[in-house]
Design a protein around this motif. Structure first.
Motif, PDB file in Angstrom:
ATOM      1  N   VAL A  80       0.837  -1.207   0.000  1.00  0.00           N
ATOM      2  CA  VAL A  80       0.000   0.000   0.000  1.00  0.00           C
ATOM      3  C   VAL A  80       0.870   1.255   0.000  1.00  0.00           C
ATOM      4  O   VAL A  80       0.586   2.226  -0.717  1.00  0.00           O
ATOM      5  N   GLU A  84       0.924   4.377  -2.647  1.00  0.00           N
ATOM      6  CA  GLU A  84       0.712   5.763  -2.208  1.00  0.00           C
ATOM      7  C   GLU A  84       1.852   6.653  -2.672  1.00  0.00           C
ATOM      8  O   GLU A  84       1.633   7.796  -3.099  1.00  0.00           O
ATOM      9  N   THR A  89      -4.441   6.006  -6.163  1.00  0.00           N
ATOM     10  CA  THR A  89      -5.526   5.851  -5.194  1.00  0.00           C
ATOM     11  C   THR A  89      -6.181   4.479  -5.332  1.00  0.00           C
ATOM     12  O   THR A  89      -6.621   3.888  -4.339  1.00  0.00           O
ATOM     13  N   THR A  90      -6.270   3.960  -6.563  1.00  0.00           N
ATOM     14  CA  THR A  90      -6.734   2.601  -6.813  1.00  0.00           C
ATOM     15  C   THR A  90      -5.759   1.957  -7.798  1.00  0.00           C
ATOM     16  O   THR A  90      -5.082   2.651  -8.566  1.00  0.00           O
ATOM     17  N   HIS A 110      -7.871  -4.005   2.037  1.00  0.00           N
ATOM     18  CA  HIS A 110      -7.990  -2.712   1.355  1.00  0.00           C
ATOM     19  C   HIS A 110      -8.834  -2.848   0.087  1.00  0.00           C
ATOM     20  O   HIS A 110      -8.388  -2.490  -1.010  1.00  0.00           O
ATOM     21  N   ARG A 113      -9.161   0.036  -2.403  1.00  0.00           N
ATOM     22  CA  ARG A 113      -7.979   0.441  -3.167  1.00  0.00           C
ATOM     23  C   ARG A 113      -7.716  -0.493  -4.351  1.00  0.00           C
ATOM     24  O   ARG A 113      -7.154  -0.062  -5.367  1.00  0.00           O
ATOM     25  N   THR A 278     -15.591   0.444  -5.263  1.00  0.00           N
ATOM     26  CA  THR A 278     -15.155   0.570  -3.874  1.00  0.00           C
ATOM     27  C   THR A 278     -15.982  -0.358  -3.005  1.00  0.00           C
ATOM     28  O   THR A 278     -17.048  -0.844  -3.390  1.00  0.00           O
TER      29      THR A 278
END
Length: 290
Positions: A80, A84, A89-90, A110, A113, A278
């Motif tokens: 993750v 980042e 973001t995805t 997550h 994501r 999401t």
């Protein structure tokens, strides 16, 4: 390229346009991000932005010494953190072997994501746990994990005689130039111990449930580590759209032994699930189907 996070600096291979749809590919033991080079080429050719990092312990700049530093939550945090740092973001997530285990856990923890999940060889951890309890074949296949975890001299044996045992793991299934690259990396001081610490870190503190993201699982009939029982049960641990592909006559080293086939399946999966989803708007149930 180098990706700096709070956990350290990760070496990585990147391909494709910077603005392309992002795909993160996680390698397993005993390899590096180079294992995905053919998939990186295929993804880049279709406009994706693909990044394959050398994971914790494999990157010299992110090589802690304690086995406890290789617990699954830290490995997920790495994945993750890398995305980042890349500004994603995805992203679409792909994993093989240990990278597959990290991918399952990342998709579970997550889901907002991870756009899609593709796992090669490694069954869902819940399915593997079940097989280890009920299937003698899988217990026998997994004996090497116990040996590597409990034998202090494993590193010495693997690196003795010009790393003959380590080289033997690739068994002609991995291109020679890649095998040499892996041996050089794992012959660095502390590198092989760090890689084996993935096995020595102990069981996760939490239990993993089903994943809700669209998932492609690819298993091969000649995989020496993962048998058919866990492979077949994996679908019970996916709530979203699920595709299970079996590659006949292919060993554990799928990304390098059957690169064209795997790349084709991966591209089909990505094209089939192009919309961002999401956890909040998921239309699928959240309990495992068993």
């Amino acid at each position: 390229m180098h990706i700096s996070t709070d956990a350290g600096v990760f070496d990585a291979i990147a391909a494709g346009p910077p603005g392309g749809r992002p795909v993160l590919l996680l390698h397993g033991f005993p390899q590096t991000g180079r294992a995905w080079r053919r998939q990186l080429e295929a993804l880049a050719a279709h406009g994706y932005r693909a990044v394959a990092p050398d994971q914790r312990g494999y990157s010299p700049g992110a090589r802690p010494r304690r086995p406890a530093d290789y617990r699954i939550d830290a490995l997920v945090d790495d994945a993750v953190a890398i995305t980042e740092e890349l500004g994603w973001t995805t992203f679409d997530l792909v994993g093989h072997d240990w990278g597959g285990a990290v991918a399952w856990w990342t998709a579970h923890t997550h889901p907002g994501r991870v756009r899609t999940l593709t796992v090669v060889s490694t069954p869902h951890p819940g399915a593997l746990s079940s097989a280890l309890r009920t299937d003698q074949d899988q217990r026998e296949r997994s004996q090497y994990m116990i040996s590597w975890r409990e034998t202090p001299a494993t590193e010495e044996h693997m690196l003795a005689d010009d790393a003959r045992e380590l080289r033997g793991l690739y068994a002609g299934r991995v291109p020679q130039d890649s095998a040499e690259t892996y041996v050089r990396r794992l012959s660095e001081p502390g590198a092989l111990t760090a890689a084996l610490n993935w096995y020595r870190a102990g069981r996760p503190d939490a239990r993993i449930g089903a994943v809700d993201v669209p998932t492609l699982y690819v298993w091969s009939t000649q995989d020496s580590a993962f048998g058919p029982a866990a492979a077949r049960e994996t679908g019970a641990w996916v709530n979203g759209p699920y595709r299970f592909e079996i590659l006949q006559g292919v060993s554990h080293w799928v990304p390098e032994e059957a690169p064209e086939t795997l790349s084709g399946l991966l591209l089909e999966h990505l094209r089939g699930h192009g919309e961002q989803r999401t956890a909040a708007n998921s239309p699928w149930p959240t309990s495992p189907k068993r």
